[in-house]
Design a protein around this motif. Structure first.
Motif, short mmCIF file in Angstrom:
data_model
loop_
_atom_site.label_atom_id
_atom_site.label_comp_id
_atom_site.label_asym_id
_atom_site.label_seq_id
_atom_site.Cartn_x
_atom_site.Cartn_y
_atom_site.Cartn_z
N GLU A 190 0.85 -1.19 0.00
CA GLU A 190 0.00 0.00 0.00
C GLU A 190 0.89 1.24 0.00
OE1 GLU A 190 -2.86 0.17 3.13
OE2 GLU A 190 -3.57 -1.90 2.83
N VAL A 199 1.97 -4.29 4.09
CA VAL A 199 0.97 -4.28 5.15
C VAL A 199 0.55 -5.72 5.47
CG1 VAL A 199 -1.32 -3.50 5.82
CG2 VAL A 199 0.15 -2.00 4.46
N THR A 201 -1.89 -7.86 7.96
CA THR A 201 -3.02 -7.65 8.86
C THR A 201 -3.25 -8.81 9.83
OG1 THR A 201 -4.59 -8.62 7.27
CG2 THR A 201 -4.17 -6.23 7.10
N VAL A 259 -1.89 -4.33 12.96
CA VAL A 259 -1.34 -4.38 11.60
C VAL A 259 0.13 -3.98 11.64
CG1 VAL A 259 -1.51 -3.43 9.27
CG2 VAL A 259 -3.59 -3.85 10.61
N VAL A 261 3.35 -2.65 9.55
CA VAL A 261 3.69 -1.94 8.32
C VAL A 261 5.21 -1.86 8.22
CG1 VAL A 261 1.56 -0.63 8.10
CG2 VAL A 261 3.39 0.29 9.50
#
Length: 403
Positions: A190, A199, A201, A259, A261
């Motif tokens: 993303e 990313v 999740t 999440v 990142v």
């Protein structure tokens, strides 16, 4: 019981390697020439060294001993076939005598955490593996990767040979580190705050094992204490504070998924031992240099190998002393483009005449009748690849001085 690989000329080959290893001062080794003047290589420059790779490697000891992180070589396959440039078709003993001092010098040039990839087909694979164990030590063998280079077709009387081998040694095995590649699914890329981020999740799960269809496997932030305890919540909170984790609303109950990142260029996973990389010919055709080499190595393959040991080392030096068409140079450029790194390459290639009639129209020649030298094609490939990957890029072309 001890075993050893023996062949005619072995003692002389190792004695030569040992003698050359000791030549570490510029005054004692063949020096390099650039534009008619003596040139001392700089560790901060990309180089194409034109000349026999044995004196070239010896000369590099003075400036690059213990500095090379990755060595990738695709040495002569000992087939005797007349390909783009002459493969001299040595018998096994001659091939081992040829390779021994070169591998010994490569070892001296490697960092303690350095690795060497030796890319071969069936012809010399077994011999190379035993030789590598002698030179680098069997304890420093990291295994063999499989390069899938073709699929389907083939006229073999037994089976289609669609792969070859990449034997891997470290200079010091426990210092080499993991072999890494870019992390892929199930994570997704993303754009966050203008940056490409990976990313994930589902870094926090309620449990392990298989889940029934439709069952949520993610552990929501609000449920951490009940499922994992207060200590786990404190760990997650610390990573939320550092920015490694973020919370995202998830589902209809108003809860939040944890999440992770990661900047895309830093997101990694372990390299798999089978690497599919087809179409080395396509890489040359894209640069307008097709039709000269029958089986050039794919850029993606060499980029994968280089990046696997320099994933978090973007200033590393990469050496290829059987440069051929120059795939390794383009692979280093591609690796730098991925993470804005500044890896350097050293390529060595003999000025051997190309046997392809197509070559004359692609690279300037000194005469109407002679074919251009392979090293000139190597240089041209580097120039053309640089225009694609980094217009600001430059490299130094030097020659091994005749003694």
């Amino acid at each position: 019981m001890s075993t050893a690989l023996n062949w005619t000329g072995k003692d002389a080959a190792f004695a030569l390697g040992e003698r050359l290893e000791q030549q570490s001062h510029l005054g004692e080794v063949p020096h390099f020439i650039r534009n008619g003047d003596t040139h001392v290589p700089d560790v901060a420059e990309n180089m194409l060294v034109v000349g026999d790779n044995l004196p070239a490697l010896t000369g590099l000891l003075a400036t690059h001993r213990g500095r090379v992180k990755v060595v990738y070589i695709d040495p002569p396959y000992n087939t005797g076939n007349a390909l783009a440039y002459k493969d001299h078709g040595h018998d096994h003993a001659s091939w081992l005598n040829f390779m021994t001092p070169r591998l010994m010098l490569a070892r001296e040039l490697m960092r303690d955490d350095g690795v060497i990839f030796i890319h071969l087909d069936d012809g010399e694979s077994a011999w190379a593996q035993l030789l590598g164990h002698e030179i680098f030590g069997e304890d420093n063998s990291l295994g063999t990767l499989i390069h899938q280079r073709a699929k389907g077709g083939g006229n073999s009387p037994s089976f289609v040979r669609g792969h070859d081998y990449v034997h891997v040694w470290a200079k010091v095995a426990d210092q080499a580190g993991a072999f890494l590649t870019e992390k892929k699914a199930p994570a997704k890329l993303e754009i966050i705050d203008g940056k490409r981020m990976l990313v994930e999740t589902d870094v926090l799960r309620a449990g392990f094992g298989r889940y029934a269809r439709g069952q949520e496997r993610r552990l929501m932030y609000e449920d951490i204490v009940d499922v994992k305890g207060a200590k786990k919540l404190a760990e997650v909170d610390a990573k939320l504070a550092s920015g490694e984790y973020v919370l995202r609303q998830w589902g209809a109950q108003g809860k939040h998924a944890v999440v992770r990142v990661t900047p895309a260029e830093k997101a990694s996973s372990k390299l798999y031992s089978i690497i599919k990389a087809l179409g080395g010919q396509n890489d040359l055709e894209d640069l307008g240099l097709g039709g000269i080499f029958s089986y050039p190595k794919p850029v993606d393959l060499v980029k994968t190998l280089v990046a696997s040991q320099t994933f978090f080392d973007p200033d590393a030096i990469v050496l290829d002393f059987f440069a051929g068409s120059g795939t390794t140079a383009q692979a280093v450029m591609a690796a730098n483009q991925r993470d804005e790194g500044s890896r350097k390459f050293i390529l060595v290639q003999t000025p051997e005449p190309l046997q392809s009639k197509n070559a004359r129209s692609l690279v300037d020649t000194d005469s109407e009748t002679g074919f251009p030298e392979i090293s000139r094609l190597t240089a041209e490939r580097i120039r053309r690849a640089a225009k694609r990957h980094d217009p600001e890029f430059h490299f130094t072309e030097i020659r091994v001085a005749e003694q």
